[in-house]
Design a protein around this motif. Structure first.
Motif, PDB file in Angstrom:
ATOM      1  N   PRO A   9     -14.417  10.802   6.258  1.00 53.94           N
ATOM      2  CA  PRO A   9     -14.832  11.943   7.086  1.00 53.94           C
ATOM      3  C   PRO A   9     -13.944  12.106   8.318  1.00 53.94           C
ATOM      4  N   VAL A  10     -13.628  13.354   8.638  1.00 51.69           N
ATOM      5  CA  VAL A  10     -12.674  13.666   9.705  1.00 51.69           C
ATOM      6  C   VAL A  10     -13.309  13.536  11.090  1.00 51.69           C
ATOM      7  N   THR A  11     -12.551  12.951  12.012  1.00 46.31           N
ATOM      8  CA  THR A  11     -12.931  12.931  13.430  1.00 46.31           C
ATOM      9  C   THR A  11     -12.293  14.101  14.152  1.00 46.31           C
ATOM     10  N   GLY A  12     -10.989  14.291  13.944  1.00 45.34           N
ATOM     11  CA  GLY A  12     -10.270  15.386  14.583  1.00 45.34           C
ATOM     12  C   GLY A  12      -9.085  15.805  13.728  1.00 45.34           C
ATOM     13  N   LYS A  13      -8.775  17.100  13.761  1.00 46.00           N
ATOM     14  CA  LYS A  13      -7.662  17.654  12.978  1.00 46.00           C
ATOM     15  C   LYS A  13      -6.379  17.687  13.806  1.00 46.00           C
ATOM     16  N   GLN A  14      -5.300  17.174  13.243  1.00 46.39           N
ATOM     17  CA  GLN A  14      -3.970  17.247  13.845  1.00 46.39           C
ATOM     18  C   GLN A  14      -3.998  16.899  15.333  1.00 46.39           C
ATOM     19  N   CYS A  15      -4.653  15.809  15.648  1.00 46.16           N
ATOM     20  CA  CYS A  15      -4.859  15.435  17.052  1.00 46.16           C
ATOM     21  C   CYS A  15      -4.033  14.228  17.491  1.00 46.16           C
ATOM     22  N   VAL A  16      -3.547  13.429  16.553  1.00 42.89           N
ATOM     23  CA  VAL A  16      -2.875  12.173  16.897  1.00 42.89           C
ATOM     24  C   VAL A  16      -1.415  12.430  17.280  1.00 42.89           C
ATOM     25  N   ASP A  17      -0.996  11.824  18.399  1.00 42.22           N
ATOM     26  CA  ASP A  17       0.378  11.953  18.869  1.00 42.22           C
ATOM     27  C   ASP A  17       1.223  10.709  18.577  1.00 42.22           C
ATOM     28  N   ARG A  18       0.615   9.533  18.696  1.00 46.13           N
ATOM     29  CA  ARG A  18       1.374   8.295  18.502  1.00 46.13           C
ATOM     30  C   ARG A  18       0.463   7.231  17.904  1.00 46.13           C
ATOM     31  N   ILE A  19       1.029   6.403  17.015  1.00 46.96           N
ATOM     32  CA  ILE A  19       0.293   5.330  16.346  1.00 46.96           C
ATOM     33  C   ILE A  19       0.948   3.991  16.677  1.00 46.96           C
ATOM     34  N   TYR A  20       0.138   3.049  17.142  1.00 48.51           N
ATOM     35  CA  TYR A  20       0.602   1.689  17.416  1.00 48.51           C
ATOM     36  C   TYR A  20      -0.098   0.756  16.440  1.00 48.51           C
ATOM     37  N   THR A  21       0.663   0.095  15.571  1.00 50.47           N
ATOM     38  CA  THR A  21       0.072  -0.853  14.637  1.00 50.47           C
ATOM     39  C   THR A  21       0.636  -2.245  14.901  1.00 50.47           C
ATOM     40  N   ASP A  22       0.184  -3.200  14.099  1.00 47.43           N
ATOM     41  CA  ASP A  22       0.706  -4.565  14.228  1.00 47.43           C
ATOM     42  C   ASP A  22       2.098  -4.705  13.632  1.00 47.43           C
ATOM     43  N   LEU A  23       2.644  -3.596  13.071  1.00 48.77           N
ATOM     44  CA  LEU A  23       3.973  -3.630  12.479  1.00 48.77           C
ATOM     45  C   LEU A  23       4.968  -2.693  13.144  1.00 48.77           C
ATOM     46  N   CYS A  24       4.486  -1.629  13.786  1.00 49.50           N
ATOM     47  CA  CYS A  24       5.426  -0.617  14.267  1.00 49.50           C
ATOM     48  C   CYS A  24       4.773   0.340  15.256  1.00 49.50           C
ATOM     49  N   VAL A  25       5.617   1.222  15.802  1.00 42.22           N
ATOM     50  CA  VAL A  25       5.162   2.355  16.605  1.00 42.22           C
ATOM     51  C   VAL A  25       5.683   3.617  15.924  1.00 42.22           C
ATOM     52  N   ILE A  26       4.788   4.589  15.730  1.00 43.41           N
ATOM     53  CA  ILE A  26       5.128   5.817  15.007  1.00 43.41           C
ATOM     54  C   ILE A  26       4.755   7.029  15.852  1.00 43.41           C
ATOM     55  N   ASN A  27       5.673   7.969  15.983  1.00 45.51           N
ATOM     56  CA  ASN A  27       5.378   9.258  16.598  1.00 45.51           C
ATOM     57  C   ASN A  27       4.998  10.255  15.513  1.00 45.51           C
ATOM     58  N   VAL A  28       3.902  10.968  15.721  1.00 42.86           N
ATOM     59  CA  VAL A  28       3.482  12.014  14.783  1.00 42.86           C
ATOM     60  C   VAL A  28       4.105  13.322  15.253  1.00 42.86           C
ATOM     61  N   THR A  29       4.995  13.887  14.436  1.00 47.14           N
ATOM     62  CA  THR A  29       5.717  15.095  14.820  1.00 47.14           C
ATOM     63  C   THR A  29       5.551  16.175  13.757  1.00 47.14           C
ATOM     64  N   THR A  30       6.011  17.369  14.084  1.00 50.78           N
ATOM     65  CA  THR A  30       5.958  18.459  13.100  1.00 50.78           C
ATOM     66  C   THR A  30       6.900  18.197  11.937  1.00 50.78           C
ATOM     67  N   GLU A  31       7.863  17.303  12.139  1.00 51.01           N
ATOM     68  CA  GLU A  31       8.801  16.956  11.078  1.00 51.01           C
ATOM     69  C   GLU A  31       8.295  15.826  10.201  1.00 51.01           C
ATOM     70  N   GLY A  32       7.279  15.114  10.680  1.00 51.16           N
ATOM     71  CA  GLY A  32       6.734  14.003   9.928  1.00 51.16           C
ATOM     72  C   GLY A  32       6.501  12.794  10.804  1.00 51.16           C
ATOM     73  N   LEU A  33       6.270  11.641  10.171  1.00 51.06           N
ATOM     74  CA  LEU A  33       5.959  10.398  10.876  1.00 51.06           C
ATOM     75  C   LEU A  33       7.258   9.655  11.180  1.00 51.06           C
ATOM     76  N   LYS A  34       7.620   9.628  12.458  1.00 52.76           N
ATOM     77  CA  LYS A  34       8.876   9.021  12.869  1.00 52.76           C
ATOM     78  C   LYS A  34       8.651   7.614  13.409  1.00 52.76           C
ATOM     79  N   VAL A  35       9.217   6.622  12.742  1.00 51.57           N
ATOM     80  CA  VAL A  35       9.113   5.231  13.181  1.00 51.57           C
ATOM     81  C   VAL A  35      10.121   5.015  14.303  1.00 51.57           C
ATOM     82  N   VAL A  36       9.616   4.664  15.496  1.00 52.61           N
ATOM     83  CA  VAL A  36      10.502   4.474  16.653  1.00 52.61           C
ATOM     84  C   VAL A  36      10.656   3.005  17.033  1.00 52.61           C
TER      85      VAL A  36
END
Length: 217
Positions: A165-192
């Motif tokens: 079930p959805v919490t929010g639509k197209q709301c995430v800007d950046r993801i921090y995991t135990d493996l990486c940092v990812i920017n959510v962009t209009t071009e896709g998921l960019k691993v930085v």
């Protein structure tokens, strides 16, 4: 080459580095609340809690705990000079009114377009716990996510489309995991950023949505 995943404390410390001076920030229940322990002392950052706190600090020493000073996760906090507490309704008005610069939330799933699921797995025996997550997801100017990259069963949390079930639509800007940092962009998921020793291809194997390698940009 072998690699080591970041601990939850290390994830929290990494997020703290990206919170700018003067920001008004809500830290969600769980891992996000740990970020308050790592905020730089040379920055003035105003922490908000949905139960009605603004400008609170890290946990107190045991002998200084005050049952009237807790965050939304029922954890003891301290109040900074100039801090305040107020009605729950006023707190949600701040969240919904676009007054928070950043909120940091946990997640069950994040879709490649930034959709977020973090309140219910859809299982019949699961206890839903939305709290203020929906208000934060759409009300904050930026949404950061902290999470393990995969579930305890090894299933990817970053997917092409949500199955929970959805919490929010197209709301995430950046993801921090135990493996990486990812920017959510209009071009896709960019691993930085990626943990030392982990190859990009292996990270992609643990992700159910296509990733863009931006490590050399």
């Amino acid at each position: 080459m072998s690699y080591s995943k970041l601990s939850r404390a290390q994830i929290a410390a990494r997020v703290a580095q990206d919170i700018p001076d003067g920001a008004y920030v809500n830290l969600g229940i769980g891992l996000p609340t740990k970020i308050s322990n790592y905020l730089p002392k040379d920055k003035e950052i105003f922490l908000h809690s949905e139960n009605g706190l603004l400008a609170f600090g890290p946990p107190p020493e045991p002998e200084q705990q005050d049952a009237d000073l807790i965050n939304a996760g029922k954890e003891y906090v301290t109040m900074l000079t100039g801090g305040s507490f107020f009605h729950h309704g006023d707190s949600f008005a701040m969240m919904r009114g676009g007054h928070l610069d950043i909120c940091v939330l946990g997640a069950f799933q994040i879709a490649e377009n930034g959709d977020l699921a973090n309140w219910h797995t859809g299982a019949s025996d699961a206890i839903p716990a939305v709290g203020g997550a929906m208000d934060l997801a759409v009300g904050a100017k930026k949404v950061f996510i902290t999470t393990e990259h995969v579930t305890k069963n090894g299933k990817p949390k970053i997917v092409k489309e949500l199955s929970y079930p959805v919490t929010g639509k197209q709301c995430v800007d950046r993801i921090y995991t135990d493996l990486c940092v990812i920017n959510v962009t209009t071009e896709g998921l960019k691993v930085v950023e990626i943990v030392e020793g982990l190859h990009f291809d292996e990270l992609q194997n643990q992700t159910a949505a296509p990733l863009i390698n931006s490590l050399e940009d």
